[in-house]
Motif scaffolding. Sequence first.
Motif, PDB file in Angstrom:
ATOM      1  N   LEU A 118     -12.843  50.126  37.103  1.00 19.12           N
ATOM      2  CA  LEU A 118     -14.127  50.166  36.404  1.00 19.12           C
ATOM      3  C   LEU A 118     -14.387  51.507  35.711  1.00 19.12           C
ATOM      4  O   LEU A 118     -15.292  51.596  34.868  1.00 19.12           O
ATOM      5  N   LYS A 119     -13.596  52.531  36.092  1.00 16.99           N
ATOM      6  CA  LYS A 119     -13.713  53.872  35.513  1.00 16.99           C
ATOM      7  C   LYS A 119     -15.157  54.358  35.539  1.00 16.99           C
ATOM      8  O   LYS A 119     -15.727  54.543  36.600  1.00 16.99           O
ATOM      9  N   ASN A 120     -15.773  54.569  34.379  1.00 11.99           N
ATOM     10  CA  ASN A 120     -17.107  55.151  34.324  1.00 11.99           C
ATOM     11  C   ASN A 120     -18.219  54.111  34.370  1.00 11.99           C
ATOM     12  O   ASN A 120     -19.374  54.426  34.083  1.00 11.99           O
ATOM     13  N   LYS A 121     -17.882  52.880  34.706  1.00 13.16           N
ATOM     14  CA  LYS A 121     -18.888  51.813  34.715  1.00 13.16           C
ATOM     15  C   LYS A 121     -19.157  51.303  36.133  1.00 13.16           C
ATOM     16  O   LYS A 121     -19.520  50.156  36.320  1.00 13.16           O
ATOM     17  N   MET A 122     -18.962  52.167  37.136  1.00 14.65           N
ATOM     18  CA  MET A 122     -19.128  51.713  38.513  1.00 14.65           C
ATOM     19  C   MET A 122     -20.596  51.458  38.824  1.00 14.65           C
ATOM     20  O   MET A 122     -21.414  52.384  38.809  1.00 14.65           O
ATOM     21  N   LYS A 123     -20.890  50.205  39.082  1.00 19.37           N
ATOM     22  CA  LYS A 123     -22.262  49.818  39.348  1.00 19.37           C
ATOM     23  C   LYS A 123     -22.287  48.603  40.263  1.00 19.37           C
ATOM     24  O   LYS A 123     -21.454  47.696  40.137  1.00 19.37           O
ATOM     25  N   ILE A 124     -23.216  48.606  41.200  1.00 15.20           N
ATOM     26  CA  ILE A 124     -23.487  47.395  41.975  1.00 15.20           C
ATOM     27  C   ILE A 124     -24.621  46.679  41.248  1.00 15.20           C
ATOM     28  O   ILE A 124     -25.775  47.111  41.283  1.00 15.20           O
ATOM     29  N   ASP A 125     -24.270  45.595  40.555  1.00 11.45           N
ATOM     30  CA  ASP A 125     -25.245  44.924  39.698  1.00 11.45           C
ATOM     31  C   ASP A 125     -26.392  44.317  40.492  1.00 11.45           C
ATOM     32  O   ASP A 125     -27.541  44.374  40.055  1.00 11.45           O
ATOM     33  N   ARG A 126     -26.060  43.740  41.679  1.00  9.01           N
ATOM     34  CA  ARG A 126     -27.105  43.113  42.477  1.00  9.01           C
ATOM     35  C   ARG A 126     -26.858  43.342  43.963  1.00  9.01           C
ATOM     36  O   ARG A 126     -25.722  43.232  44.436  1.00  9.01           O
ATOM     37  N   PHE A 127     -27.915  43.698  44.661  1.00 12.26           N
ATOM     38  CA  PHE A 127     -27.905  43.687  46.121  1.00 12.26           C
ATOM     39  C   PHE A 127     -28.632  42.414  46.565  1.00 12.26           C
ATOM     40  O   PHE A 127     -29.851  42.301  46.388  1.00 12.26           O
ATOM     41  N   ILE A 128     -27.876  41.465  47.126  1.00 12.11           N
ATOM     42  CA  ILE A 128     -28.492  40.261  47.687  1.00 12.11           C
ATOM     43  C   ILE A 128     -28.345  40.386  49.194  1.00 12.11           C
ATOM     44  O   ILE A 128     -27.305  40.056  49.770  1.00 12.11           O
ATOM     45  N   CYS A 129     -29.351  40.884  49.843  1.00 11.43           N
ATOM     46  CA  CYS A 129     -29.225  41.314  51.240  1.00 11.43           C
ATOM     47  C   CYS A 129     -29.317  40.139  52.201  1.00 11.43           C
ATOM     48  O   CYS A 129     -30.309  39.397  52.194  1.00 11.43           O
ATOM     49  N   TYR A 130     -28.287  39.998  53.060  1.00 10.64           N
ATOM     50  CA  TYR A 130     -28.351  38.988  54.116  1.00 10.64           C
ATOM     51  C   TYR A 130     -29.407  39.396  55.142  1.00 10.64           C
ATOM     52  O   TYR A 130     -30.212  38.581  55.564  1.00 10.64           O
ATOM     53  N   MET A 131     -29.388  40.658  55.556  1.00 12.27           N
ATOM     54  CA  MET A 131     -30.360  41.157  56.520  1.00 12.27           C
ATOM     55  C   MET A 131     -31.625  41.569  55.773  1.00 12.27           C
ATOM     56  O   MET A 131     -31.561  42.297  54.781  1.00 12.27           O
ATOM     57  N   ALA A 132     -32.764  41.121  56.285  1.00 11.85           N
ATOM     58  CA  ALA A 132     -34.025  41.356  55.579  1.00 11.85           C
ATOM     59  C   ALA A 132     -34.721  42.639  56.015  1.00 11.85           C
ATOM     60  O   ALA A 132     -35.488  43.211  55.237  1.00 11.85           O
ATOM     61  N   SER A 133     -34.464  43.099  57.237  1.00 14.93           N
ATOM     62  CA  SER A 133     -35.207  44.255  57.732  1.00 14.93           C
ATOM     63  C   SER A 133     -34.293  45.193  58.532  1.00 14.93           C
ATOM     64  O   SER A 133     -33.839  44.830  59.625  1.00 14.93           O
TER      65      SER A 133
END
Length: 574
Positions: free
Chosen positions: A297-312
Motif C-alpha cells: 500500500l506504500k503511502n496509502k496505508m489506511k484502515i477504511d472501516r472499523f466494524i467492531c465485534y466488541m461494543a464496549s
Amino acid sequence: MARIPSSSASDDELEEDEEEEEEHLNLVPQNETKRSLPNSALEIGRLPARIGGRGFFSRKCCLLFLLLLAFLSLLILVLLLFFYRGGSIGGANFPLDRMRESELRALYLLRDQQLGLLKLWNRTRSAALDVAAPPSSAPNSTSVRANLAKAAAFDEFRSALFEQIKLNKKIQNVLLSSHSVGNYSSSGTSDDNVFFGMSGPGVDVCRKVDRPASRRTIEWEPKKDRYLLAICLSGQMSNHLICLEKHMFFAALLDRALVLPSPRFDYQYDQVLDIDHINECVGRKVVIKFDEFSETLKNKMKIDRFICYMASPPCYLDDDHIKRLKDLGLSLGKIEAAWPEDAKLKMQKKRFVGDIMPKFSSNDEVIAIGDVFYADVEEEWMKQPGGPLAHKCKTLIQSSRLIYLTAQRFVQTFLGSNFIALHFRRHGFLKFCNLKPESCFFPIPQAAECILRIVEKTDVPVIYLSTDAVESETNLLQSLVVFNGKPVPLVKRPDHDSAEKWDALLYRNKLRGDNQVEAMLDKTICAMSTVFIGASGSTFTEDILRLRRGWGSASQCDEYLCQGEQPNYIAEND
C-alpha cells in the motif's frame, strides 16, 4: 490470559511484576471453558443401540452388573484368605493341600471370569468404532448434545469395566503369591497391561481419539486487494493465538487476506508460528506480514472501516492503542460497533455466520474488527479437529519449523515415545480459581493423587512438567508422585548447555531465551505427549488441546488436573 512462564515456568509469559488484578482479567472465565476433554468422548458421534449384534443393557443394569462382579471377586478372595489362615466352617478345618486346591480352583474361575470380561471389553471396542462413525445425515444441535451425553455414559461404562478387569488381575496375583510362581512380587503390578489383549499389546484404555471422517469447512479465497487487519489485545500470547484463529475465520467468511499485526504493535508472530505453512496448506496466499502489507500500500496505508465485534469499548481499543496504530503510519476511519446494544451485556451473545455476514460485509479495501478473543462465534465449528477452514494439512496454526524440530529433539533426548505432559499452572491461579464457583487450585498432595491415577492407566515412565511453580512446590510434587514404590520423574526443560545439542537450532538462530518461543516450545512438547493433563481455565492449556486435536495426538485419557473434583481445602477470599 495471565502469562505462565516457559522453561521451568512454562506458560505464556515470565513478567513477574505484572499486577495481580490484570492477571485475573486476562484469565479465561469459568463459563468459557465449556468443553470436556476427550475422555468425555467429544469426538464420538452417537451411541449405537446394539453392541456386537446383541442388545445392550441400560446404564443402571451395567452398573449393577459390575458391582456384582466386584462383590463376587472380593468374596472369593476373603474366603480363601480365611481358609489360608486356618479358619473353619462348621468346625471342619481345611488341610493345607485342600486349601491349595481351593486356591487353584479359584484361580481357574477367575481366569474364566477374566475371559468373559475381555469378551465384553472387545464388544465395547467394536461399539466404540460405531460410536465414532459420522452420522448418516447432518446432525442438529439437539441430536449432537444427546449423542454426546450417550457417548459420555458409554465411556463411563468402559472405564468401570476396565477397573473390574484390573481388580480381577490383582486378585489372581494375590492368590499366586502364596504359590511363589515365577518372579512374582506382591507389591508390583507391572504386568497390569499384559493380560488384557490375548492377541495384542493390551487394553488401549488411553487410545488416541479418532479424527472425524469429515469436517464442516469453508473455503478461504481472498479477493484481490481486500484485507482484514488482525488486532488482538486481550491477555498474553495464548489469548492472542485464539484471537488470531478467529480472525482467520472472519477473513475467510469475508473473502479477505489476513494481515498480521506489526511487531511494534503486537507479538512477532513469525518467530513462533509457521506462516508459510498456513499459506501452503490453504493453497494460496491468505496470510501476509505487516511489512509486506505496508510495502503493497506504500503511502496509502489506511484502515477504511472499523466494524467492531466488541461494543464496549469499541474494538477493545483505548487511546494508547489508537495512538500506536497511527504511529505505524496508518490513518484510521470511523470506529463503530456492529452491535451497539451489546455494550450493556455482561456476557457475549452466541453469533452465527448468518449474523456475521450482514454486519461485516464491505467493499472497502482494508477493514478491522478489533479484538475477538471473547467472541462466541460458531463454537462447535471452530472446535473441530483442524479448525473450520478447508486445507490439506492437519492444522493451520502451529509452531514454527525450528520450534517443532527442537521439540522433537527434546522428546528424543529426555522423554521417549511414552510420556505424560502436565501443565501445572500456579502463578496467579490461587486467587483467580478461588473466585470461581468451583475452585481449580488444588493442594499439591491432592494434585499428586490425581496425577497418579493417570499414571496407573498409562504406565508411563516419565512426566514432562510445564509449570510456573516455584521449586518448593515442584519438589514436594515430585516426592509424592510415586508409583509401585518408584518415583515417576518430573522432567522440566533445562537451561541451555553447550554440551547438549537438542536446542542447538534455537541457539544458533538467537531464539533461545525468547519468552514467546519458549512458551510455544513447551506447548509443542505437550502436544506430542501420550496423555496430556491440563489446567482448567488456562488458555495455554486450551491451545495445547487445539494442537492435539489437529495433530491427532489427543487421547481418551486427556483431562484437566483433578477433573470433576473440588480442592479438599479452599482458603477464604480477602
